[in-house]
Design a protein around this motif. Structure first.
Motif, mmCIF file in Angstrom:
data_model
loop_
_atom_site.group_PDB
_atom_site.id
_atom_site.type_symbol
_atom_site.label_atom_id
_atom_site.label_comp_id
_atom_site.label_asym_id
_atom_site.label_seq_id
_atom_site.Cartn_x
_atom_site.Cartn_y
_atom_site.Cartn_z
ATOM 1 N N ASN A 332 0.941 -1.331 0.093
ATOM 2 C CA ASN A 332 -0.144 0.094 -0.109
ATOM 3 C C ASN A 332 0.735 1.230 -0.012
ATOM 4 O O ASN A 332 0.582 2.382 -0.710
ATOM 5 C CB ASN A 332 -0.808 0.156 1.195
ATOM 6 C CG ASN A 332 -2.069 -0.889 1.243
ATOM 7 O OD1 ASN A 332 -2.272 -1.391 0.044
ATOM 8 N ND2 ASN A 332 -2.783 -1.298 2.221
ATOM 9 N N TYR A 336 0.374 4.017 -2.789
ATOM 10 C CA TYR A 336 -0.350 5.347 -2.564
ATOM 11 C C TYR A 336 0.744 6.505 -2.514
ATOM 12 O O TYR A 336 0.491 7.437 -1.800
ATOM 13 C CB TYR A 336 -1.276 5.062 -1.555
ATOM 14 C CG TYR A 336 -2.355 4.042 -1.594
ATOM 15 C CD1 TYR A 336 -3.342 4.677 -2.470
ATOM 16 C CD2 TYR A 336 -2.356 2.920 -1.177
ATOM 17 C CE1 TYR A 336 -4.533 3.871 -2.858
ATOM 18 C CE2 TYR A 336 -3.303 2.238 -1.484
ATOM 19 C CZ TYR A 336 -4.319 2.601 -2.300
ATOM 20 O OH TYR A 336 -5.303 1.429 -2.561
ATOM 21 N N ASP A 360 4.721 6.351 4.972
ATOM 22 C CA ASP A 360 5.094 6.796 3.726
ATOM 23 C C ASP A 360 4.730 8.290 3.549
ATOM 24 O O ASP A 360 4.172 8.825 4.601
ATOM 25 C CB ASP A 360 4.150 6.090 2.697
ATOM 26 C CG ASP A 360 2.975 6.476 2.928
ATOM 27 O OD1 ASP A 360 2.513 7.407 2.781
ATOM 28 O OD2 ASP A 360 2.153 5.295 3.007
ATOM 29 N N SER A 380 -10.724 4.530 0.283
ATOM 30 C CA SER A 380 -10.532 5.978 0.316
ATOM 31 C C SER A 380 -10.332 6.609 -1.004
ATOM 32 O O SER A 380 -11.176 7.529 -1.373
ATOM 33 C CB SER A 380 -9.516 6.255 1.252
ATOM 34 O OG SER A 380 -9.319 7.856 1.387
ATOM 35 N N ASP A 381 -9.430 6.043 -1.710
ATOM 36 C CA ASP A 381 -9.241 6.675 -3.122
ATOM 37 C C ASP A 381 -9.531 5.564 -4.385
ATOM 38 O O ASP A 381 -8.553 4.820 -4.471
ATOM 39 C CB ASP A 381 -7.713 6.905 -3.047
ATOM 40 C CG ASP A 381 -7.507 7.817 -4.573
ATOM 41 O OD1 ASP A 381 -8.203 7.607 -5.442
ATOM 42 O OD2 ASP A 381 -6.454 8.434 -4.535
ATOM 43 N N SER A 385 -6.905 2.971 -6.356
ATOM 44 C CA SER A 385 -6.860 1.603 -5.975
ATOM 45 C C SER A 385 -6.957 0.553 -7.101
ATOM 46 O O SER A 385 -6.477 -0.341 -7.187
ATOM 47 C CB SER A 385 -7.910 1.459 -4.839
ATOM 48 O OG SER A 385 -8.144 -0.022 -4.563
ATOM 49 N N THR A 391 -7.398 -4.632 -4.396
ATOM 50 C CA THR A 391 -8.793 -5.434 -4.209
ATOM 51 C C THR A 391 -9.617 -4.921 -3.178
ATOM 52 O O THR A 391 -10.918 -5.355 -3.062
ATOM 53 C CB THR A 391 -8.308 -6.698 -3.609
ATOM 54 O OG1 THR A 391 -7.759 -6.759 -2.224
ATOM 55 C CG2 THR A 391 -7.242 -7.417 -4.682
ATOM 56 N N GLY A 392 -9.090 -4.016 -2.160
ATOM 57 C CA GLY A 392 -9.820 -3.199 -1.307
ATOM 58 C C GLY A 392 -9.889 -4.421 0.031
ATOM 59 O O GLY A 392 -10.895 -4.215 0.830
ATOM 60 N N LEU A 395 -6.264 -4.161 4.005
ATOM 61 C CA LEU A 395 -6.323 -3.919 5.425
ATOM 62 C C LEU A 395 -7.116 -4.787 6.122
ATOM 63 O O LEU A 395 -6.979 -4.837 7.407
ATOM 64 C CB LEU A 395 -6.694 -2.339 5.632
ATOM 65 C CG LEU A 395 -5.262 -1.381 5.082
ATOM 66 C CD1 LEU A 395 -5.885 0.043 5.136
ATOM 67 C CD2 LEU A 395 -4.174 -1.647 5.608
HETATM 68 P P1 ADP Z 1 -6.773 -1.563 -1.453
HETATM 69 O O1 ADP Z 1 -6.378 -2.967 -2.301
HETATM 70 O O2 ADP Z 1 -7.765 -0.674 -2.305
HETATM 71 O O3 ADP Z 1 -5.386 -0.700 -1.326
HETATM 72 P P2 ADP Z 1 -6.706 -1.779 1.385
HETATM 73 O O4 ADP Z 1 -7.543 -2.780 2.123
HETATM 74 O O5 ADP Z 1 -5.062 -2.401 1.075
HETATM 75 O O6 ADP Z 1 -7.362 -1.738 -0.248
HETATM 76 O O7 ADP Z 1 -6.716 -0.534 1.505
HETATM 77 C C1 ADP Z 1 -7.813 0.236 1.706
HETATM 78 C C2 ADP Z 1 -7.881 2.017 1.515
HETATM 79 O O8 ADP Z 1 -7.114 2.192 2.303
HETATM 80 C C3 ADP Z 1 -7.407 2.063 -0.076
HETATM 81 O O9 ADP Z 1 -8.267 1.677 -1.146
HETATM 82 C C4 ADP Z 1 -6.662 3.281 0.254
HETATM 83 O O10 ADP Z 1 -7.715 4.304 -0.343
HETATM 84 C C5 ADP Z 1 -6.411 3.465 1.433
HETATM 85 N N1 ADP Z 1 -4.932 3.204 1.948
HETATM 86 C C6 ADP Z 1 -4.301 2.118 2.438
HETATM 87 N N2 ADP Z 1 -2.995 2.227 2.604
HETATM 88 C C7 ADP Z 1 -3.046 3.634 2.207
HETATM 89 C C8 ADP Z 1 -1.594 4.318 2.208
HETATM 90 N N3 ADP Z 1 -0.488 4.161 2.665
HETATM 91 N N4 ADP Z 1 -1.739 5.703 1.913
HETATM 92 C C9 ADP Z 1 -3.004 6.387 1.577
HETATM 93 N N5 ADP Z 1 -4.073 5.515 1.335
HETATM 94 C C10 ADP Z 1 -4.114 4.124 1.900
#
Ligand code: ADP
Length: 439
Positions: A332, A336, A360, A380-381, A385, A391-392, A395
């Protein structure tokens, strides 16, 4: 009452004056004074005796009229008695209502004294916990609910607001959610709720997602295999045909679908295991370096990487799950953070706990999104993504894997400045190694 007291004083004085006069007349003042005192004493004893007689059974007897000061004492006693009766009736009514309402409660309610012994319980407690008023009142609750999770919860319920799930002691396959609520002087109220139906629904949902993902895996592998072959042929052609671009898009989407299926299966596997993660000793520095190399490959030289790894700090856990946590967080951070940004990986001991930090200097996350980031498919974005193959679910996997290691995830972020993901492992998961404790 004051008037009666004064009148009593006057009556007593008059009695003695009369006795003195009679004493003068008969030439025996001491005899008459003694007679007067005895008479007064007998009178007071008589009225006091009547009061005692009435007070022994005030419900059955009437209080007769007294005279002098006793009239006031009788009236005040009667008044007090009537007030006390009224209060008692009101309290009895309230108690009856309370009993009726707790009996109607579908949840079990058990009152525990400071020693953890049962002082009272409602009807649902008899049905859900199998308590019986004949033999269980006064028993310690730990002797009746012997599940190890409940015993552990009792030791730490002040910090665990969510309660604990235990198998029902009376219903085969049933599940109860038990909570302890402190009140009064070290007393506790135990509330137990039957959550068997919710548990089954949750299991059905989990099984459905796991089965659907499993079923999709094979057809997807076939589709992706053929697309790869077609893509290779089209790439090898001297002139790109009209199918080159659609096949490239299909290959990308098939790869994404495969990643989603893989993540869904990982999540299902994490949810399926009820026990906490294993306690094998992990070589954390090695795991972190491998994950870092993978992230550098993904970054393709676009980011600067900084690492601060305590070489002696190991972790007790499950290797695959911890690898997945680090890989998701670093992945991530790369995805990002725009080119030229810095990604920092820290692994250190802090106040006895082992702490993993992935920071980061990327796009950051709006504060309103932070509490929801670990929900499945919450992004979030969204555009970024999808564009970067997200894949969402990353996390959500991190959260579940950390929960199984009794670890906590904290997220600090500022839009436009970057994010820090902090995983805090309890001291039991990161014992001091022999060499570090010698040092
Ligand atoms: P994805 O596969 O969409 O990255 P995650 O579950 O890993 O799904 O993360 C969920 C959301 O959290 C992401 O879509 C992104 O918007 C936000 N996110 C995760 N890590 C970061 C990061 N290091 N910086 C900014 N936004 C992040």
């Amino acid at each position: 009452m004051k008037g009666l007291l004064r009148a009593e004083g006057v009556r007593t004085a008059l009695t003695y004056i009369l006795a003195l006069a009679m004493g003068q007349l008969w030439d025996a003042p001491w005899l008459w004074l003694t007679l007067a005192s005895t008479g007064l004493l007998c009178l007071h004893l008589y009225y006091a005796g009547r009061l005692m007689h009435w007070a022994a059974e005030p419900k059955k007897r009437d209080l007769p009229d007294g005279s002098g000061i006793w009239r006031g004492i009788y009236a005040a006693s009667l008044n007090r008695y009537r007030q006390a009766r009224k209060r008692k009736k009101r309290l009895a009514g309230m108690l009856a209502e309370f009993r009726a309402s707790t009996a109607a409660l579908p949840d079990a309610a058990v009152v525990l004294d400071p020693q953890g012994q049962i002082s009272w319980f409602n009807g649902a407690a008899a049905a859900l916990l199998g308590l019986s008023s004949g033999k269980d009142l006064g028993q310690r609750i730990n002797n009746l609910l012997r599940h190890p999770d409940f015993t552990a919860y009792c030791a730490s319920f002040a910090e665990r607001r969510e309660g604990v799930e235990i198998p029902s002691p009376v219903m085969e396959g049933g599940t109860l959610l038990v909570r302890l609520i402190p009140y009064g002087r070290q007393q506790r109220l135990l509330i137990a709720r039957d959550i068997t139906v919710f548990k089954r629904l949750e299991e059905t949902r989990r099984d459905f997602v796991a089965n659907a993902s499993h079923e999709l895996r094979t057809p997807l592998t076939v589709v992706r295999g053929y697309l790869e072959m077609m893509g290779d042929e089209l790439d090898a052609a001297p002139v790109p045909g009209k199918w080159a671009e659609p096949v490239r898009a299909m290959r990308k989407q098939a790869a994404r679908m495969q990643q989603i299926v893989h993540d869904l299966l990982t999540l299902a596997a994490l949810e399926d295991v009820r026990r906490p993660a294993a306690k094998e000793v992990l070589d954390m520095p090695q795991i972190l370096l491998e994950a870092l190399q993978e992230a550098q490959r993904l970054s393709d030289g676009e980011h600067r990487f900084v690492q601060e790894i305590e070489p002696e700090l190991n972790l007790y856990g499950t290797a695959g799950e911890i690898r997945s946590v680090v890989a998701n967080l670093l992945g991530n951070a790369v995805r990002y953070t725009p080119a030229g940004g810095t990604i920092t990986l820290q692994w250190e001991r802090c106040d006895g706990q082992a702490v993993l930090r992935v920071s980061d200097s990327g796009i950051g996350i709006p504060a309103r999104d932070i509490p929801r980031l670990t929900e499945r498919f919450y992004r979030s974005d969204v555009a970024r993504s999808r564009e970067t193959g997200g894949t969402g679910l990353g996390l959500a996997i991190v959260k579940h894997a950390l929960e199984r290691h009794q670890a906590e995830l904290r997220i600090d972020s500022t839009v436009g400045r970057g994010s820090t993901f902090i995983c805090i492992f309890p001291a039991v998961r990161s014992p001091l190694s022999e060499s570090s404790s010698r040092a």
